[in-house]
Design an enzyme around this catalytic site. Structure first.
Site, PDB file in Angstrom:
ATOM      1  N   SER B  22      29.804  41.106  35.706  1.00  0.00           N
ATOM      2  CA  SER B  22      29.575  42.520  35.397  1.00  0.00           C
ATOM      3  C   SER B  22      29.235  43.321  36.648  1.00  0.00           C
ATOM      4  CB  SER B  22      28.429  42.635  34.393  1.00  0.00           C
ATOM      5  OG  SER B  22      28.180  43.984  34.080  1.00  0.00           O
ATOM      6  N   LYS B  46      31.566  46.302  33.406  1.00  0.00           N
ATOM      7  CA  LYS B  46      30.390  46.974  33.949  1.00  0.00           C
ATOM      8  C   LYS B  46      29.381  47.248  32.836  1.00  0.00           C
ATOM      9  CE  LYS B  46      27.790  49.359  36.709  1.00  0.00           C
ATOM     10  NZ  LYS B  46      26.919  48.570  37.602  1.00  0.00           N
ATOM     11  N   ASN B  70      22.713  46.125  46.530  1.00  0.00           N
ATOM     12  CA  ASN B  70      23.231  47.307  45.849  1.00  0.00           C
ATOM     13  C   ASN B  70      22.153  47.947  44.995  1.00  0.00           C
ATOM     14  OD1 ASN B  70      23.937  47.436  42.719  1.00  0.00           O
ATOM     15  ND2 ASN B  70      24.063  45.274  43.330  1.00  0.00           N
ATOM     16  N   CYS B 131      16.514  45.022  33.042  1.00  0.00           N
ATOM     17  CA  CYS B 131      16.171  46.442  33.101  1.00  0.00           C
ATOM     18  C   CYS B 131      14.733  46.676  32.680  1.00  0.00           C
ATOM     19  CB  CYS B 131      17.055  47.233  32.148  1.00  0.00           C
ATOM     20  SG  CYS B 131      18.733  46.800  32.343  1.00  0.00           S
ATOM     21  N   THR B 194      21.052  39.764  40.259  1.00  0.00           N
ATOM     22  CA  THR B 194      20.711  39.902  41.683  1.00  0.00           C
ATOM     23  C   THR B 194      19.218  39.702  41.927  1.00  0.00           C
ATOM     24  OG1 THR B 194      20.520  42.267  41.342  1.00  0.00           O
ATOM     25  CG2 THR B 194      22.618  41.466  42.204  1.00  0.00           C
ATOM     26  N   GLY B 218      25.974  37.794  46.657  1.00  0.00           N
ATOM     27  CA  GLY B 218      26.838  37.186  47.667  1.00  0.00           C
ATOM     28  C   GLY B 218      26.364  35.794  48.063  1.00  0.00           C
ATOM     29  N   GLY B 244      26.329  33.529  41.063  1.00  0.00           N
ATOM     30  CA  GLY B 244      25.499  33.885  42.204  1.00  0.00           C
ATOM     31  C   GLY B 244      26.133  33.340  43.461  1.00  0.00           C
ATOM     32  N   GLY B 266      31.463  37.262  41.274  1.00  0.00           N
ATOM     33  CA  GLY B 266      30.967  38.629  41.407  1.00  0.00           C
ATOM     34  C   GLY B 266      31.404  39.292  42.696  1.00  0.00           C
ATOM     35  N   THR B 267      30.481  39.326  43.648  1.00  0.00           N
ATOM     36  CA  THR B 267      30.715  40.009  44.920  1.00  0.00           C
ATOM     37  C   THR B 267      31.997  39.551  45.620  1.00  0.00           C
ATOM     38  OG1 THR B 267      28.336  40.308  45.112  1.00  0.00           O
ATOM     39  CG2 THR B 267      29.580  40.471  47.149  1.00  0.00           C
TER      40      THR B 267
HETATM   41  C1  LIG Z   1      27.683  46.363  42.879  1.00  0.00           C
HETATM   42  C2  LIG Z   1      27.127  45.464  41.805  1.00  0.00           C
HETATM   43  C3  LIG Z   1      26.944  45.958  40.507  1.00  0.00           C
HETATM   44  C4  LIG Z   1      26.422  45.150  39.502  1.00  0.00           C
HETATM   45  N1  LIG Z   1      26.265  45.654  38.237  1.00  0.00           N
HETATM   46  C5  LIG Z   1      25.803  44.847  37.239  1.00  0.00           C
HETATM   47  C6  LIG Z   1      25.696  45.320  35.892  1.00  0.00           C
HETATM   48  O1  LIG Z   1      26.050  46.469  35.585  1.00  0.00           O
HETATM   49  N2  LIG Z   1      25.190  44.490  34.952  1.00  0.00           N
HETATM   50  C7  LIG Z   1      24.815  43.202  35.242  1.00  0.00           C
HETATM   51  O2  LIG Z   1      24.372  42.486  34.355  1.00  0.00           O
HETATM   52  N3  LIG Z   1      24.932  42.729  36.507  1.00  0.00           N
HETATM   53  C8  LIG Z   1      25.409  43.514  37.506  1.00  0.00           C
HETATM   54  N4  LIG Z   1      25.540  43.003  38.784  1.00  0.00           N
HETATM   55  C9  LIG Z   1      25.130  41.610  39.068  1.00  0.00           C
HETATM   56  C10 LIG Z   1      26.326  40.669  39.099  1.00  0.00           C
HETATM   57  O3  LIG Z   1      26.987  40.615  37.852  1.00  0.00           O
HETATM   58  C11 LIG Z   1      25.882  39.248  39.503  1.00  0.00           C
HETATM   59  O4  LIG Z   1      24.919  38.784  38.574  1.00  0.00           O
HETATM   60  C12 LIG Z   1      25.264  39.184  40.881  1.00  0.00           C
HETATM   61  O5  LIG Z   1      25.942  40.042  41.769  1.00  0.00           O
HETATM   62  C13 LIG Z   1      25.262  37.758  41.461  1.00  0.00           C
HETATM   63  O6  LIG Z   1      26.555  37.223  41.586  1.00  0.00           O
HETATM   64  P1  LIG Z   1      27.438  37.302  42.943  1.00  0.00           P
HETATM   65  O7  LIG Z   1      26.569  36.848  44.065  1.00  0.00           O
HETATM   66  O8  LIG Z   1      28.607  36.436  42.684  1.00  0.00           O
HETATM   67  O9  LIG Z   1      27.805  38.739  43.099  1.00  0.00           O
HETATM   68  C14 LIG Z   1      26.062  43.805  39.804  1.00  0.00           C
HETATM   69  C15 LIG Z   1      26.262  43.315  41.096  1.00  0.00           C
HETATM   70  C16 LIG Z   1      26.800  44.111  42.093  1.00  0.00           C
HETATM   71  C17 LIG Z   1      26.996  43.541  43.474  1.00  0.00           C
END
Ligand SMILES: Cc1cc2nc3c(=O)[nH]c(=O)nc-3n(C[C@H](O)[C@H](O)[C@H](O)COP(=O)(O)O)c2cc1C
Ligand SMILES: Cc1cc2nc3c(=O)[nH]c(=O)nc-3n(C[C@H](O)[C@H](O)[C@H](O)COP(=O)(O)OP(=O)(O)OC[C@H]3O[C@@H](n4cnc5c(N)ncnc54)[C@H](O)[C@@H]3O)c2cc1C
Ligand code: FES
Lengths: 271, 304
Positions: B22, B46, B70, B131, B194, B218, B244, B266-267
């Protein structure tokens, strides 16, 4: 499909101090690029720098079956420093062309470009295309920089524009002061309906330009904005700017997708 | 060799264990030019709220060592516009669609979940409990086992769809929260969201993010995420979705071997928009090279 591709550096050189002109061999899809569009660039492999960096397209050209993209950039940090050390033959991951470019109405007879520093990059491409696509159009460029040594992109502009007006903050060349101050002097040259103004540069400069153009009809001037980007394709919502929709209150709009080019009267520059 | 890649989450079959996370994949359509979206195990959209949200003022992102922070602030079109404008496209893609939801109160979560359950085309709901609860002095739902259980129970009873609860790592013991949402009826958990972080511009002496703090994602967070996934796998019996810092197939395989039933990318989508399909192919190759005919025979096979 236009996936990210690995592109080889065809050549790279420093033009004026700290400013590099890089030419990469790109996929054919780049031939459709329009001025104001940008590409995301990343070092192949490794996580430092981690995110891709956005750069305007400075020019596109073909030779035989090959397509080349030029980017013109200033070294300001880790990413641009790393790019500047790359040599011919090195590989980069590139994605693009991306975003919405400048609109130039075919009826346009006079174009003023207002460039602050490295903001010259997309405007130079625009000047080149205006010359090719709407011949007879007068293209005047206002180029501003800190000092005469920092006037990046001048040589090319002098070849493709009808006139180039120069300003420097320290007065070492041309008008002594800001590029918007210089444009102000000439404003009555750009009063007609068939005139368009395009700009790219630091925020304070764009804000000054917006001030200067108050009262002009919407659509007179477009600017290319810069924001930090992660994805470049509209997915992360990291790059937003506050943009008004037709006179309404501004909303958070993606610079990479709905932009980077916006009508100047719609941008809320804030304090 | 023909490898079975399908996995089951809450009674929904994913054609493979790779989902997109997401907030990193928009509403899917943003990626249509870059990969065959129909190949994804699932796409998580999203985060959606009851009303549209403008999010935080820029700058919203900053790069950090092997990652990024972010503070987008959950900008989204709102659940109604999602159903009208975004869902019609998602119905056509042929992948499982997961709606990620959030709210500022239990009632908000319930209304969003209820609205989505009645909209054809959503297969699963993922509840972002990272949240703040505005009624309870801003403490995050996900940082308190009781609040987390409460919101899970409420969403479960309002929604006709299976529910994944997405856990925040910003807690002392993530397994406590996981057990609590399992007891409240969650069909699966996903983790991690995150990690809260910060970065400062030393020239201007201001935070790089207008919001001051932001969420770290990331490759920098992968070891922490993997550890938390492994602990959670050992603590609950519902499926765990791991994420993650996954950047490639071997990262994804680590999570699967640790016991994650599926993974989310994700990232990494920002670095290369077609990475998710490369990861699917990489997992499939790993399995066929080793003569493993079914992904489920790999999941949770960590040797200790
Ligand atoms: C720009 C951005 C926006 C995100 N928006 C959401 C969101 O709306 N809802 C949610 O549950 N997680 C959100 N996340 C968290 C990601 O879904 C994920 O849990 C987190 O980035 C860790 O995974 P990654 O390291 O592979 O990115 C967001 C992450 C990023 C970087
Ligand atoms: C659509 C678009 C087109 C661009 N075109 C060009 C171009 O043609 N030539 C060029 O030289 N630069 C261009 N930029 C700016 C360029 O992307 C940044 O200078 C670059 O990302 C900096 O990376 P870095 O790692 O060197 O700097 P960092 O170490 O990340 O930061 C160094 C400094 O640069 C500033 N900066 C970082 N990212 C950006 C950004 N995205 N926009 C503006 N300032 C930033 C930071 O605030 C900081 O002061 C463009 C930006 C956008 C959004
Ligand atoms: S850079 Fe990701 S939405 Fe613009």
């Amino acid at each position: 499909m236009k996936p990210e591709t690995c592109a080889k550096i065809f050549s790279q050189r420093e033009t004026v101090k700290g400013h590099f002109l890089m030419i990469v061999k790109a996929p054919v899809s780049f031939r459709e690029a329009i001025p104001g569009q940008f590409i995301m660039v990343r070092l192949e492999g490794g996580n430092s720098p981690f995110l891709s960096r956005p750069f305007s397209i400075y020019s596109i050209y073909s030779r035989g079956d090959d397509t080349f993209v030029e980017i013109f950039y200033k070294v300001v940090g880790k990413g641009t420093d790393a790019f500047s050390r790359l040599r011919e033959g090195a590989s980069l991951d590139i994605l693009g062309p991306l975003g919405r470019g400048f609109d130039v109405p075919a009826s346009c007879r006079k174009v003023a470009l207002v460039a602050g520093g490295i903001g010259v990059a997309p405007l130079s491409f625009l000047a080149q295309r205006c010359g090719e696509d709407i011949p007879g159009t007068e293209v005047i460029c206002y180029l501003g920089a800190g000092s005469s040594e920092a006037l990046a992109g001048l040589d090319r502009l002098e070849k493709i524009c009808s006139t180039v007006e120069i300003s420097t903050d320290d007065g070492s060349r041309g008008y002594h002061g800001s590029v918007t101050g210089l444009l102000k002097r000439d404003m009555d040259l750009y009063a007609d309906d068939d005139t368009r103004i395009y700009s790219c540069g630091p925020r304070p400069m764009l804000r000054g330009l917006q001030e200067l153009l108050k009262g002009r009809p919407p659509g007179t001037c477009q600017v290319s904005l810069e924001e930090r980007m992660a994805c470049g394709i509209g997915a992360c919502l990291g790059c937003v700017a506050r943009i008004r929709s037709d006179g309404e209150k501004g909303g958070m709009v993606r610079v990479c997708k709905e932009g980077p080019v916006f009508d100047i009267d719609r941008v809320e520059f804030g304090e | 060799m023909n490898v079975k890649m399908g996995v089951d989450i809450g009674g929904v079959t994913l054609k493979n264990p790779v989902m997109t996370a997401s907030g990193t994949f928009g509403y899917g359509e943003e990626y249509a030019d870059y990969l065959d979206i129909g190949r994804l195990g699932a796409i998580v959209v999203k985060g959606l709220s009851l009303s549209p949200r403008e999010g935080n003022p820029p700058p919203r992102i900053i790069e950090t060592a092997s990652g990024m922070l972010n503070a987008v602030g959950l900008q989204n079109v709102g659940v109604e516009e999602f159903i009208d404008k975004k869902l019609p496209y998602l119905r056509t893609i042929g992948s499982v669609v997961v709606a990620n939801i959030f709210g500022e109160s239990v009632e908000d979560y319930v209304k969003v979940a209820d609205t989505l359950s009645n909209a054809k085309g959503v297969d699963l709901i993922e509840v972002n409990i990272s949240c703040p609860n505005v009624r309870k002095g801003g403490i995050a739902f996900g940082s308190d086992p009781v609040l987390a259980g409460e919101v899970t129970r409420a969403v479960k009873s309002a929604s006709g769809l299976p529910v994944i609860v997405k856990l925040t790592p910003n807690v002392t013991d993530i397994t406590k929260i996981a057990r609590s949402v399992e007891a409240a009826g969650a069909d699966a958990v996903s983790l991690i969201n995150t990690l809260t972080g910060m970065s400062i511009d030393i020239e201007k002496r201001i935070p790089h993010l207008k919001n001051i703090t932001g969420g770290l994602s990331g490759p920098a967070i992968k070891p922490v995420a993997l550890r938390m996934v492994w602990e959670t796998v050992n603590a609950v019996s519902i499926p765990v979705v791991g994420l993650g810092g996954i950047m490639n197939a071997s990262d994804a395989l680590e999570f699967l071997i640790a016991g994650a039933r599926a993974v989310q990318v994700g990232t990494a989508n920002f670095i290369n928009p077609s990475i998710a399909v490369d990861i699917i192919d990489g997992i499939e190759n790993y399995l066929s090279d080793r003569g493993i005919g079914d992904i489920n025979d790999l999941i949770g096979t960590l040797r200790i």
